[in-house]
Design a protein around this motif. Structure first.
Motif, short mmCIF file in Angstrom:
data_model
loop_
_atom_site.label_atom_id
_atom_site.label_comp_id
_atom_site.label_asym_id
_atom_site.label_seq_id
_atom_site.Cartn_x
_atom_site.Cartn_y
_atom_site.Cartn_z
N TYR A 202 0.82 -1.21 0.00
CA TYR A 202 0.00 0.00 0.00
C TYR A 202 0.85 1.25 0.00
CZ TYR A 202 -3.49 3.41 1.50
OH TYR A 202 -4.31 4.50 1.59
N ASP A 203 2.04 1.19 0.59
CA ASP A 203 2.90 2.37 0.70
C ASP A 203 3.86 2.51 -0.48
OD1 ASP A 203 4.24 0.08 1.40
OD2 ASP A 203 5.56 1.09 2.84
N GLU A 204 3.77 1.64 -1.48
CA GLU A 204 4.68 1.69 -2.63
C GLU A 204 4.01 2.41 -3.80
OE1 GLU A 204 7.48 -2.00 -3.00
OE2 GLU A 204 5.48 -2.77 -2.52
N PRO A 205 4.80 3.13 -4.61
CA PRO A 205 4.21 3.81 -5.78
C PRO A 205 3.82 2.81 -6.86
CG PRO A 205 6.59 4.05 -5.77
CD PRO A 205 6.24 3.38 -4.48
N LEU A 206 2.71 3.08 -7.52
CA LEU A 206 2.24 2.22 -8.60
C LEU A 206 1.58 3.09 -9.65
CD1 LEU A 206 2.08 -0.66 -9.59
CD2 LEU A 206 -0.06 -0.95 -8.37
N SER A 215 7.56 -5.60 -6.35
CA SER A 215 7.53 -5.00 -5.02
C SER A 215 8.83 -5.29 -4.29
CB SER A 215 6.35 -5.56 -4.22
OG SER A 215 6.39 -5.12 -2.88
N ARG A 216 9.17 -4.41 -3.36
CA ARG A 216 10.38 -4.63 -2.56
C ARG A 216 10.10 -5.54 -1.37
NH1 ARG A 216 9.15 0.87 -1.22
NH2 ARG A 216 8.61 1.17 0.99
N TYR A 217 8.84 -5.90 -1.16
CA TYR A 217 8.46 -6.79 -0.08
C TYR A 217 8.24 -8.21 -0.62
CZ TYR A 217 7.42 -2.34 2.22
OH TYR A 217 7.51 -1.07 2.73
#
Length: 293
Positions: A202-206, A215-217
């Motif tokens: 949710y906190d990553e840009p898309l 994703s980095r997660y």
């Protein structure tokens, strides 16, 4: 090859026993001529000689049991492969013979099947086959700009799920799905068919420049792998609207990604990850290790 190895082993044992027998004779010539020693020497020699005779008969039986490959399966000059000193090359000829036998059986079965099919009287006429039957038009390449927006609005979604549609590739749409405060997913369409899905936190840009970046997660990379599997499962060119609705419904089941335990092991975390897999029918959560148990 097994029979040949047994025969060679028997010959080797026979030669060894013959050698021991001659060594025994050579040792016996130095005796002192005492009657008891002479009788013992003759008795031992008779036992060794009897063993040699039995081994000789065994070698003859093994040699007679060796079967040469039948002439029907002779593969010409490839038979010389069996005379190679290398064990790897010696094994080639039996494999060639087995391949030839298999091809010969396939040829016989295909010949029988050809004869049986020729006896089939249920044949369609040329006029029937030449008639052009109308095909139902596919709606999967519907490029109506408002079709995707209307389709997404018809899906029953949770209250905290939102959609945003933009078209960076002309008429083909990209839908950014935001599921509560859990994740974001970019669904790339070609017409009405889903071509690619990117899942991020949710906190990553898309945005347009981030559609192909992972994703980095690790948890959302794993969810993206499952999303691709579900994309292939729900793929349907004949019913594209139903396929999109079913897929988005499956994607919305991740709204409690970090709140629901696994239905198999009842654990919230396994191997450092929550249950990232959602069943394609029941939408129940499972860990990747538990879904096939």
């Amino acid at each position: 090859m097994d029979k040949l190895n047994c025969t060679l082993t028997a010959v080797k044992n026979l030669r060894s026993n013959v050698r021991q027998c001659f060594e025994h004779l050579a040792d016996g010539t130095d005796g002192e001529g005492v009657e008891e020693s002479r009788n013992k020497f003759v008795h031992d020699f008779q036992e060794k000689f009897g063993a040699i005779n039995s081994q000789l008969r065994e070698v003859e039986q093994l040699i007679n049991g060796l079967q040469v490959p039948p002439t029907a399966y002779s593969l010409g000059n490839t038979a010389y492969l069996a005379q190679e000193t290398s064990q790897d090359r010696q094994a080639l000829y039996p494999q060639l013979v087995n391949s030839y036998k298999w091809i010969d059986k396939v040829h016989d079965h295909s010949f029988l099947a050809f004869n049986n099919l020729n006896q089939n009287t249920l044949r369609r006429s040329y006029n029937y086959c030449s008639q052009k039957r109308p095909r139902l038009p596919f709606s999967s390449f519907n490029n109506d700009p408002d079709h995707i927006d209307k389709l997404l609005s018809e899906i029953n979604t949770p209250p905290h799920t939102s959609y945003r549609v933009f078209r960076p590739f002309g008429s083909n749409a990209v839908a950014i799905v935001t599921i509560s405060n859990v994740l974001k997913a970019a669904i790339v369409f070609k017409g009405v068919l889903i071509e690619w899905v990117t899942v991020k936190g949710y906190d990553e840009p898309l945005e347009q420049d981030d559609l192909w970046a992972e994703s980095r997660y690790e948890v959302f990379r794993k969810v993206q792998e499952h999303a691709h599997s579900a994309m292939l499962h729900f793929f349907s060119p004949t019913l594209p609207d139903l396929a999109v609705k079913s897929y988005v419904t499956w994607l919305n089941s991740h709204i409690k990604l970090f709140l629901e335990p696994c239905k198999r092991c009842s654990k919230y975390i396994a191997n450092g990850l929550p249950p990232t897999w959602r069943d394609l029918r029941t939408l129940e959560p499972f860990h990747e290790e538990c879904r096939n148990c």
